[in-house]
Design an enzyme around this catalytic site. Structure first.
Site, PDB file in Angstrom:
ATOM      1  N   HIS A 146       1.268  -1.130   0.107  1.00 53.70           N
ATOM      2  CA  HIS A 146       0.335  -0.687   0.259  1.00 53.70           C
ATOM      3  C   HIS A 146       0.785   0.827  -0.420  1.00 53.70           C
ATOM      4  O   HIS A 146       0.692   2.270   0.532  1.00 53.70           O
ATOM      5  CB  HIS A 146      -1.029   0.181   0.987  1.00 53.70           C
ATOM      6  CG  HIS A 146      -2.594  -1.394   1.371  1.00 53.70           C
ATOM      7  ND1 HIS A 146      -2.747  -1.441  -0.108  1.00 53.70           N
ATOM      8  CD2 HIS A 146      -2.825  -1.930   1.934  1.00 53.70           C
ATOM      9  CE1 HIS A 146      -3.440  -2.347   0.086  1.00 53.70           C
ATOM     10  NE2 HIS A 146      -3.916  -2.038   0.820  1.00 53.70           N
ATOM     11  N   HIS A 168      -9.494   2.623   0.815  1.00 55.47           N
ATOM     12  CA  HIS A 168      -9.559   1.061   1.537  1.00 55.47           C
ATOM     13  C   HIS A 168     -10.736   1.411   2.811  1.00 55.47           C
ATOM     14  O   HIS A 168     -10.113   0.949   3.874  1.00 55.47           O
ATOM     15  CB  HIS A 168      -8.248   1.190   2.106  1.00 55.47           C
ATOM     16  CG  HIS A 168      -7.831  -0.168   2.381  1.00 55.47           C
ATOM     17  ND1 HIS A 168      -8.843  -0.972   3.086  1.00 55.47           N
ATOM     18  CD2 HIS A 168      -6.278  -1.235   2.350  1.00 55.47           C
ATOM     19  CE1 HIS A 168      -7.276  -2.342   3.735  1.00 55.47           C
ATOM     20  NE2 HIS A 168      -7.058  -1.941   2.120  1.00 55.47           N
ATOM     21  N   GLU A 188     -11.033  -3.487  -3.318  1.00 51.41           N
ATOM     22  CA  GLU A 188     -10.498  -2.145  -3.723  1.00 51.41           C
ATOM     23  C   GLU A 188     -10.154  -2.234  -5.379  1.00 51.41           C
ATOM     24  O   GLU A 188      -9.406  -3.354  -5.948  1.00 51.41           O
ATOM     25  CB  GLU A 188      -8.973  -2.224  -2.681  1.00 51.41           C
ATOM     26  CG  GLU A 188      -9.291  -2.488  -1.717  1.00 51.41           C
ATOM     27  CD  GLU A 188      -7.979  -3.080  -0.740  1.00 51.41           C
ATOM     28  OE1 GLU A 188      -6.766  -3.180  -1.100  1.00 51.41           O
ATOM     29  OE2 GLU A 188      -8.453  -4.056   0.287  1.00 51.41           O
TER      30      GLU A 188
END
Ligand code: BGC
Length: 380
Positions: free
Chosen positions: A136, A207, A344
């Site tokens: 991420h 997210h 996502e």
């Protein structure tokens, strides 16, 4: 006389306050006060903004990580419920066990094996923050930075961030602009734009942890999910894609028709066992253009969420790592195992290391433009 006048003003003020709070209680919307997010981080002010559409749907967004903090949508009885997990102060976000609540993740969402990739013959080493891998965007990814923020209108906020050349190991200064708007078709629209001054890789995603029965509820096992995907990308034990693309048919990964999330999650199917549940990238049947990627509803609340995107993939993460550490926003409980899901929209994980995956490269002069829409209605 003067005293009487003062008393009248005080009483009128009290009535306004009382009516105001009653209104809030009736609609079910408990706005988090903006003061809870007042903080200066590294010279930048954190803010909490509230947007609304004309049907009363309400969202709160902070520029700390460009996060969606709360999202109230109507259930089948018309009662507004908050459908995203999160925290109600900036300090609790900063101290949370779960780092990615409602966040914008990047510069590269999801995992990159060993944090390494090669671009135009140059090797790059990214920050390592997930075992031996990069996740991420790294430990100081976009979810931890304070974005420039502007409330553009009652229903739209714009957030901007410049990631510096070399930040978290990525090449190129990257200018990112992101809009959240809550439109009158009851859709939360997220649009992303980015430009770079050196060749780089980009993959931005959202997210939020959703529970469509309400953010404090215990499980999402009863939620019915449909994914517009006949294939997925299996992974190794560190959740890095092997590079293969497997069919979902005749496996518990098949959500081409609605299935309850909890029905097959414990099946003895290797990709599920390795990941500890659903935590995979599904390959959308239609790669290009804006299309429906997923539909999901809660039989309890009746709330149906439809996810649209122009991305080629979607990570369906079933909350297998949520472990009861963080408290719910109302403070009455904790977020437990599989109490929320993420959908996502994204390029495939580790795409920069797999030639058969869609390219994630952005070059100077090009514009990265992507969308992710979460549309709300009631399941008929
Ligand atoms: C990933 C999970 C990861 C989680 C962290 C998800 O996007 O798929 O594997 O643990 O993010 O919150």
């Amino acid at each position: 006389m003067k005293k009487l006048k003062t008393l009248a003003i005080v009483m009128a003020a009290l009535m306004v306050v009382a009516c105001g709070s009653e209104e809030k209680k009736e609609s079910g919307i408990a706005i988090i006060p903006a003061e809870n997010f007042q903080k200066n981080i590294g010279g930048k002010e954190v803010v909490l903004m509230t947007i609304k559409n004309n049907n009363g749907l309400t969202a709160q967004i902070t520029n700390y990580g460009a996060r969606l903090v709360s999202l109230w949508v109507p259930d089948k009885d018309g009662k507004f419920i908050d459908v995203v997990q999160g925290q109600n102060t900036i300090d609790s976000y900063m101290n949370a066990y779960e780092l990615y609540y409602g966040a914008t993740v990047g510069r590269y969402a999801n995992r990159i094996a060993n944090g390494q990739f090669t671009l135009d013959g140059e090797e790059y080493q990214l920050d390592i923050n997930d075992g031996e891998n990069h996740l991420h965007g790294g430990s100081k990814g976009f979810f931890t930075v304070v974005w420039d923020a502007e409330q553009v209108s009652d229903n739209t906020v714009r957030l901007a961030y410049r990631a510096m050349d070399g930040e978290m190991g990525y090449p190129g200064n990257l200018d990112v602009v992101l809009n959240y708007s809550l439109d009158d078709d009851n859709t939360l629209r997220i649009t992303y734009e980015a430009e770079t001054d050196k060749p780089t890789i980009v993959n931005l995603s959202h997210h939020s942890y959703f529970n469509l029965s309400g953010a404090g509820k215990e499980t999402i096992n009863d939620h019915m999910l449909k994914l517009y995907a006949s294939n997925f990308t299996p992974t190794d034990e560190n959740l890095i894609p092997t590079g293969e693309i497997w069919t979902v048919y005749d496996t518990p990964m098949d959500f081409t028709e609605f299935h309850a999330i909890g029905d097959r999650v414990e099946e003895d199917y290797e990709p599920l066992v390795i990941a500890g549940g659903y935590d995979h990238n599904w390959v959308l049947d239609q790669a290009d253009g804006v299309k429906v990627a997923a539909e999901i509803y809660s039989p309890e609340s009746g709330i149906l969420m439809t996810v649209y995107t122009d991305e080629p993939g979607i990570q369906f993460y079933g909350g297998n790592f949520i472990n009861g550490t963080d408290r719910t926003k109302d403070g009455n409980g904790t977020h437990g195992f599989r109490s929320a899901f993420c959908l996502e929209t994204q390029n495939f994980p580790d795409a920069p290391n797999h030639e058969n995956f869609p390219s994630a490269v952005l070059r100077p002069g090009e514009k990265y433009e992507r969308v992710c829409y979460y549309a709300f209605g009631i399941k008929k």
